[in-house]
Every structure is written in structure tokens, then in C-alpha cells.
Design a protein around this motif. Structure first.
Motif, short mmCIF file in Angstrom:
data_model
loop_
_atom_site.label_atom_id
_atom_site.label_comp_id
_atom_site.label_asym_id
_atom_site.label_seq_id
_atom_site.Cartn_x
_atom_site.Cartn_y
_atom_site.Cartn_z
N TYR A 159 -5.88 30.23 -1.16
CA TYR A 159 -5.10 30.89 -0.10
C TYR A 159 -4.11 29.92 0.54
O TYR A 159 -2.94 30.26 0.73
CB TYR A 159 -6.05 31.45 0.97
N ILE A 160 -4.56 28.72 0.85
CA ILE A 160 -3.67 27.72 1.46
C ILE A 160 -2.51 27.40 0.51
O ILE A 160 -1.36 27.26 0.95
CB ILE A 160 -4.45 26.42 1.79
N SER A 161 -2.80 27.32 -0.77
CA SER A 161 -1.74 27.05 -1.76
C SER A 161 -0.73 28.18 -1.80
O SER A 161 0.49 27.95 -1.88
CB SER A 161 -2.35 26.85 -3.14
N LEU A 162 -1.21 29.41 -1.75
CA LEU A 162 -0.31 30.57 -1.74
C LEU A 162 0.57 30.54 -0.50
O LEU A 162 1.78 30.86 -0.56
CB LEU A 162 -1.12 31.87 -1.78
N MET A 163 -0.01 30.17 0.63
CA MET A 163 0.75 30.08 1.87
C MET A 163 1.83 29.01 1.77
O MET A 163 2.98 29.23 2.18
CB MET A 163 -0.19 29.76 3.04
N HIS A 164 1.49 27.86 1.21
CA HIS A 164 2.47 26.78 1.08
C HIS A 164 3.62 27.18 0.16
O HIS A 164 4.80 26.90 0.45
CB HIS A 164 1.79 25.52 0.55
N LEU A 165 3.28 27.85 -0.94
CA LEU A 165 4.33 28.32 -1.86
C LEU A 165 5.24 29.32 -1.16
O LEU A 165 6.47 29.28 -1.32
CB LEU A 165 3.69 28.96 -3.09
N SER A 166 4.65 30.20 -0.38
CA SER A 166 5.44 31.21 0.33
C SER A 166 6.32 30.56 1.39
O SER A 166 7.48 30.92 1.55
CB SER A 166 4.50 32.23 1.00
N MET A 167 5.78 29.59 2.09
CA MET A 167 6.54 28.93 3.15
C MET A 167 7.76 28.20 2.61
O MET A 167 8.79 28.11 3.28
CB MET A 167 5.64 27.98 3.93
N ASP A 168 7.65 27.69 1.38
CA ASP A 168 8.81 27.05 0.76
C ASP A 168 9.96 28.04 0.61
O ASP A 168 11.14 27.67 0.70
CB ASP A 168 8.45 26.50 -0.62
N ARG A 206 -1.55 15.03 16.41
CA ARG A 206 -2.39 16.10 16.92
C ARG A 206 -2.29 17.35 16.05
O ARG A 206 -3.28 18.07 15.88
CB ARG A 206 -1.97 16.43 18.36
N SER A 207 -1.13 17.59 15.46
CA SER A 207 -0.95 18.77 14.60
C SER A 207 -1.83 18.68 13.35
O SER A 207 -2.29 19.70 12.84
CB SER A 207 0.52 18.93 14.20
N ILE A 208 -2.04 17.46 12.88
CA ILE A 208 -2.92 17.27 11.72
C ILE A 208 -4.34 17.66 12.07
O ILE A 208 -5.04 18.31 11.28
CB ILE A 208 -2.85 15.80 11.23
N GLU A 252 -6.55 20.84 10.44
CA GLU A 252 -7.91 20.77 9.94
C GLU A 252 -8.80 21.79 10.64
O GLU A 252 -9.67 22.42 10.00
CB GLU A 252 -8.47 19.37 10.14
N LYS A 253 -8.56 21.99 11.93
CA LYS A 253 -9.33 22.99 12.67
C LYS A 253 -9.06 24.39 12.12
O LYS A 253 -9.99 25.20 11.98
CB LYS A 253 -8.94 22.95 14.15
N LYS A 254 -7.81 24.66 11.77
CA LYS A 254 -7.46 25.96 11.19
C LYS A 254 -8.18 26.14 9.85
O LYS A 254 -8.73 27.21 9.57
CB LYS A 254 -5.95 26.06 11.00
N PHE A 255 -8.17 25.09 9.03
CA PHE A 255 -8.84 25.15 7.73
C PHE A 255 -10.33 25.44 7.91
O PHE A 255 -10.90 26.29 7.21
CB PHE A 255 -8.63 23.83 6.99
N MET A 309 -2.42 30.97 16.17
CA MET A 309 -2.54 31.45 14.80
C MET A 309 -3.99 31.38 14.32
O MET A 309 -4.45 32.28 13.60
CB MET A 309 -1.64 30.61 13.88
N ILE A 310 -4.71 30.34 14.73
CA ILE A 310 -6.13 30.23 14.37
C ILE A 310 -6.90 31.44 14.90
O ILE A 310 -7.68 32.07 14.18
CB ILE A 310 -6.73 28.93 14.94
N THR A 311 -6.66 31.77 16.16
CA THR A 311 -7.35 32.90 16.79
C THR A 311 -6.94 34.22 16.16
O THR A 311 -7.77 35.09 15.88
CB THR A 311 -7.03 32.93 18.29
N SER A 312 -5.64 34.37 15.91
CA SER A 312 -5.14 35.61 15.31
C SER A 312 -5.67 35.81 13.90
O SER A 312 -6.01 36.92 13.50
CB SER A 312 -3.60 35.59 15.29
#
Length: 215
Positions: A172-181, A136-138, A142-145, A77-80
């Protein structure tokens, strides 16, 4: 060969490269399936390699650890996201560019290939039950951010620590979190299909714009 390497644009198309990507994909599929069914701790590298039809030694050419192969969807996902953001026009609205880049990925239109949301669903179940994978996911989160931050700064031609960049990425991250909910369905927490996910993100961004315009 990894998807990350493919995303650099430095990889020449060819049978050997395609086979490497296919092997990597088989390793990810095998690891996610085995770790989901029998538990992360009970799954060995040998088992994953056997299902992928490679040797354990070859496994280490693709992934350094068992955690890394399970969390490969995050790396992909980071690469994409980087590739899709590069594909967006520079209109000055970087929040919209980020949203459109994510929608492009969800729609299977990423310049370097599709991302499988079902793998994220499986990966998340494993994360919840395996402390080492969770830790490791954390780090990868952070790497994605940081990757997104660097891309936005590059597009705006400013430093990564510029306050404007931090605000854009945080929104953007907040919008993603709201959408994921909303993506997650019912008590099982399953992720909706990619079309629903894309529509939900677009709808969330539309609401955000309306709020900004009216206040």
C-alpha cells in the motif's frame, strides 16, 4: 480537543467542542501560512497565537511544540485513515480496503471530516527548509505506518508482526508513493487537486492488480 480525539468516537458534539476544533484549525492555518512566508525559525509561537486570536499559553493546550502544529496535517491524516479504514467492509482484500479508505479521504467522505491536500503542499515546503520539522516528520511518518499496521492486523485478527500484515502495508505504501509521483505537477512539485489524486491512486491500484493477475 484535537481531531485525533474526535476520531475516538468518545467526544460529545456540542458548541464547546466545535469551538475547540475551530481554534485548532486556526492555529494550523496560521502556523502554515507564517512559516511558509517568513520561515520556520523566524516564526514565533506568539505570532501564531496572535493570528489565531488566542494567548500563547492556550497554544500549548493544543500543541506541545511549533513543529507539531506545522505537522498537524500528518496527525490529521493518521486519524482520518484509521476512521476511513474502519468504514471499509472486511472482504479479505486489505490492500483494496486501504486504497478505498484513502480514496474516501481524498473525496472528502471521511467519517470524521475532510483532509486539505493544500496544507500538505505547504507543510512539505516548510519541511524542506527546516531541519527540526524534517526530523519530527520522520517520527510522524513512522507513527502513521504503525497506525495503519495496527489497523490491518486488527482487521485480519493477527499480530502486528505477522508477515502478511507487513506485506500488505508495504504494498500500500508503495502504491501511494507511485501515485504521489504523478500527483505532483511540473518542476514546482505542487500537489494536484484531490479528485486527480484519487483517480491516480485508483489507476495505480488497477495497474497493480493487472500485473498480479498476469504474472
Amino acid at each position: 480537543m484535537t481531531l485525533a480525539e474526535a476520531g475516538t468516537g468518545q467526544v460529545k458534539a456540542g458548541l464547546r467542542e466545535r469551538k475547540k476544533l475551530q481554534t485548532r484549525d486556526r492555529l494550523i492555518a496560521a502556523a502554515l501560512d507564517l512559516c511558509d512566508r517568513q520561515g520556520f525559525e523566524s516564526t514565533t509561537v506568539d505570532q501564531i497565537a496572535d493570528i489565531a486570536d488566542i494567548s500563547p499559553r492556550t497554544f500549548n493546550r493544543y500543541f506541545a511544540t511549533k513543529e507539531d502544529v506545522v505537522l498537524a496535517p500528518i496527525e490529521d491524516m493518521i486519524t482520518s485513515m484509521a476512521a476511513s479504514l474502519d468504514d471499509q467492509p472486511r472482504t479479505g482484500n486489505e490492500i483494496e480496503a486501504l486504497v478505498n479508505a484513502q480514496v474516501q479521504i481524498l473525496g472528502g467522505r471521511c467519517p470524521i471530516g475532510a483532509v486539505d491536500l493544500a496544507r500538505f503542499e505547504t507543510m512539505n515546503r516548510i519541511i524542506q527548509n527546516a531541519p527540526s520539522v524534517s526530523a519530527r516528520s520522520i517520527e510522524l511518518g513512522e507513527k502513521k505506518f504503525q497506525s495503519i499496521t495496527a489497523k490491518v492486523a486488527e482487521r485480519l485478527e493477527v499480530d502486528t508482526d505477522d508477515p502478511k500484515v507487513r506485506v500488505i502495508v508495504s504494498v500500500y505504501i508503495s502504491l501511494m508513493h507511485l501515485s504521489m509521483d504523478t500527483w505532483r505537477c511540473g518542476s514546482t512539485g505542487q500537489i494536484a487537486d484531490s479528485a486527480v489524486a484519487a483517480e491516480t491512486l485508483q489507476a495505480t491500484y488497477k495497474i497493480f492488480r493487472e500485473v498480479i493477475e498476469n504474472h
